[in-house]
Motif scaffolding. Structure first.
Motif, PDB file in Angstrom:
ATOM      1  N   UNK A  55       0.811  -1.209   0.000  1.00 53.43           N
ATOM      2  CA  UNK A  55       0.000   0.000   0.000  1.00 53.43           C
ATOM      3  C   UNK A  55       0.845   1.260   0.000  1.00 53.43           C
ATOM      4  N   UNK A  56       1.954   1.221   0.730  1.00 54.42           N
ATOM      5  CA  UNK A  56       2.852   2.367   0.773  1.00 54.42           C
ATOM      6  C   UNK A  56       3.546   2.532  -0.574  1.00 54.42           C
ATOM      7  N   UNK A  57       4.034   1.426  -1.135  1.00 53.34           N
ATOM      8  CA  UNK A  57       4.679   1.489  -2.445  1.00 53.34           C
ATOM      9  C   UNK A  57       3.745   2.079  -3.498  1.00 53.34           C
ATOM     10  N   UNK A  58       2.515   1.587  -3.549  1.00 52.38           N
ATOM     11  CA  UNK A  58       1.578   2.056  -4.576  1.00 52.38           C
ATOM     12  C   UNK A  58       1.239   3.528  -4.373  1.00 52.38           C
ATOM     13  N   UNK A  59       1.225   3.962  -3.109  1.00 55.12           N
ATOM     14  CA  UNK A  59       0.949   5.368  -2.823  1.00 55.12           C
ATOM     15  C   UNK A  59       2.094   6.249  -3.308  1.00 55.12           C
ATOM     16  N   UNK A  60       3.317   5.851  -2.994  1.00 54.26           N
ATOM     17  CA  UNK A  60       4.484   6.612  -3.451  1.00 54.26           C
ATOM     18  C   UNK A  60       4.509   6.664  -4.974  1.00 54.26           C
ATOM     19  N   UNK A  61       4.217   5.543  -5.615  1.00 54.23           N
ATOM     20  CA  UNK A  61       4.194   5.496  -7.075  1.00 54.23           C
ATOM     21  C   UNK A  61       3.145   6.468  -7.617  1.00 54.23           C
ATOM     22  N   UNK A  62       1.981   6.502  -6.960  1.00 57.04           N
ATOM     23  CA  UNK A  62       0.905   7.395  -7.394  1.00 57.04           C
ATOM     24  C   UNK A  62       1.332   8.856  -7.258  1.00 57.04           C
ATOM     25  N   UNK A  63       2.008   9.183  -6.162  1.00 56.72           N
ATOM     26  CA  UNK A  63       2.469  10.549  -5.953  1.00 56.72           C
ATOM     27  C   UNK A  63       3.439  10.957  -7.058  1.00 56.72           C
ATOM     28  N   UNK A  64       4.345  10.059  -7.416  1.00 57.76           N
ATOM     29  CA  UNK A  64       5.316  10.360  -8.468  1.00 57.76           C
ATOM     30  C   UNK A  64       4.608  10.627  -9.784  1.00 57.76           C
ATOM     31  N   UNK A  65       3.597   9.821 -10.086  1.00 61.13           N
ATOM     32  CA  UNK A  65       2.891   9.955 -11.355  1.00 61.13           C
ATOM     33  C   UNK A  65       2.040  11.221 -11.423  1.00 61.13           C
ATOM     34  N   UNK A  66       1.470  11.623 -10.269  1.00 58.19           N
ATOM     35  CA  UNK A  66       0.456  12.681 -10.296  1.00 58.19           C
ATOM     36  C   UNK A  66       0.923  14.025  -9.755  1.00 58.19           C
ATOM     37  N   UNK A  67       2.085  14.069  -9.101  1.00 58.85           N
ATOM     38  CA  UNK A  67       2.446  15.283  -8.381  1.00 58.85           C
ATOM     39  C   UNK A  67       3.771  15.838  -8.871  1.00 58.85           C
ATOM     40  N   UNK A  68       3.791  17.088  -9.317  1.00 60.41           N
ATOM     41  CA  UNK A  68       5.010  17.674  -9.848  1.00 60.41           C
ATOM     42  C   UNK A  68       5.974  18.163  -8.768  1.00 60.41           C
ATOM     43  N   UNK A  69       5.669  17.923  -7.484  1.00 54.52           N
ATOM     44  CA  UNK A  69       6.632  18.280  -6.441  1.00 54.52           C
ATOM     45  C   UNK A  69       7.765  17.266  -6.377  1.00 54.52           C
ATOM     46  N   UNK A  70       7.623  16.125  -7.051  1.00 56.07           N
ATOM     47  CA  UNK A  70       8.687  15.122  -7.102  1.00 56.07           C
ATOM     48  C   UNK A  70       9.521  15.386  -8.349  1.00 56.07           C
TER      49      UNK A  70
END
Length: 355
Positions: A55-70
């Protein structure tokens, strides 16, 4: 929009909650991963995290895909059965070898495409691979799809490739093992190991004059011109302001091909070739083995097509000729450019993290 006045930890937590929308997951479990990805760190270009659940991995992956702060395009490798997450920050050197091989494999594979009346066969060179107990973004993945009139057959993986730079080679080998275990049909596996003379370290205390100069957000060309870096050869270090920003030691290739059984990268036999591109070029064994792997891919494609559509004419595939003609000198030129880009990226990371 996140407030710039919030402390770093709160910014990360707010990003986590706004983008992921998964409040029940404990933020502390992925906080270190998010910090690694969002905070400049001049020295740490890859990291391994343990006790990371899916669940944590998929969340981090989602943040990378959707958030330009990364920043950049970090590469995630997740081993679900071990709860281990490997994170690699984008690096120009890391990308170069397989971009060069892509330019060779793509026209070769295009020549094998079949669009007959009974079936169509397509191959793709990509960087996405689905595994049974892991999720990986390989540096190279060659897949084939066969489409008949009313069915898309299960895709097959023809080749995988990984590059090790600024991270532990054992982690890259483990990743290759997962990829082959989940796709035992793989005909060829390639690993490129790029090493520096010593692990990169960001500058300590510089002279006041150099420190003031480097604090002025230099452009890439200005940074590299400080000591005539652009004219240097690949075997020379990139030294600016008395500090070594990048200095390659070696570039070595390992190529495995399949025998009667799936590739076993732990075995050293005639199905493995090693070669050195830099500092001394000795790639004959690699040339021979990659050419052999391409023949095996071609023959495997023909076999799969005939199995899917019995009686189909696969002679055009089997008789397709090719010549493996790598331009290793051109790759060395690309690596020189990537070394300069890496040196500059490291300078920018140091600059952005400086007080």
């Amino acid at each position: 929009m996140l407030s710039d006045s919030l402390p770093d930890d709160l910014i990360l937590e707010e990003t986590f909650r706004q983008v992921a929308e998964l409040d029940p997951i404990d933020f502390d479990q992925c906080g270190d991963v998010l910090k690694f990805l969002t905070e400049p760190n001049p020295e740490q270009e890859s990291a391994e995290f343990s006790d990371v659940y899916y669940g944590v991995y998929s969340t981090v992956e989602h943040i990378i895909e959707e958030n330009d702060t990364v920043p950049g395009r970090p590469r995630l490798i997740y081993f679900e059965d071990e709860h281990i997450l490997l994170v690699e920050k984008f690096n120009s050197i890391h990308e170069v070898p397989f971009l060069h091989l892509d330019s060779i494999f793509c026209p070769f594979l295009y020549g094998l495409h079949r669009r007959d009346s009974d079936y169509s066969m397509y191959t793709t060179v990509s960087r996405v691979l689905t595994l049974l107990y892991a999720s990986a973004v390989p540096d190279l993945s060659i897949k084939m799809n066969v489409v008949t009139k009313n069915m898309v057959h299960e895709p097959k993986v023809l080749a995988v490739g990984e590059c090790a730079f600024a991270q532990d080679t054992d982690s890259v080998l483990r990743k290759l093992k997962y990829e082959i275990a989940c796709h035992p049909e793989v005909s060829m596996a390639i690993m490129v190991v790029i090493e520096e003379h010593q692990p990169y370290r960001s500058p300590g205390r510089m002279s006041e004059a150099w420190q003031m100069l480097l604090q002025d957000t230099l452009s890439r060309s200005s940074f590299l011109s400080l000591q005539g870096v652009a004219a240097q050869s690949l075997d020379q270090p990139v030294v600016v302001a008395g500090h070594t920003w990048c200095h390659l030691a070696s570039v070595r290739f390992h190529v495995w091909v399949r025998g009667d059984e799936p590739i076993n990268i732990d075995v050293d036999n005639e199905l493995l070739a090693r070669g050195t591109l830099f500092p001394n070029q000795d790639m004959d064994a690699i040339d021979t083995m990659i050419a052999k792997g391409m023949v095996m891919m071609r023959d495997y494609i023909a076999t799969v097509c005939q199995k899917v559509v019995p009686g189909s004419n696969i002679s055009a595939i089997r008789n397709s000729g090719f010549t493996f003609c790598p331009d290793w000198d051109y790759l060395l030129m690309d690596l020189k450019r990537a070394v300069h880009e890496t040196a500059y990226d490291r300078y920018r990371s140091w600059y952005e993290s400086s007080p």
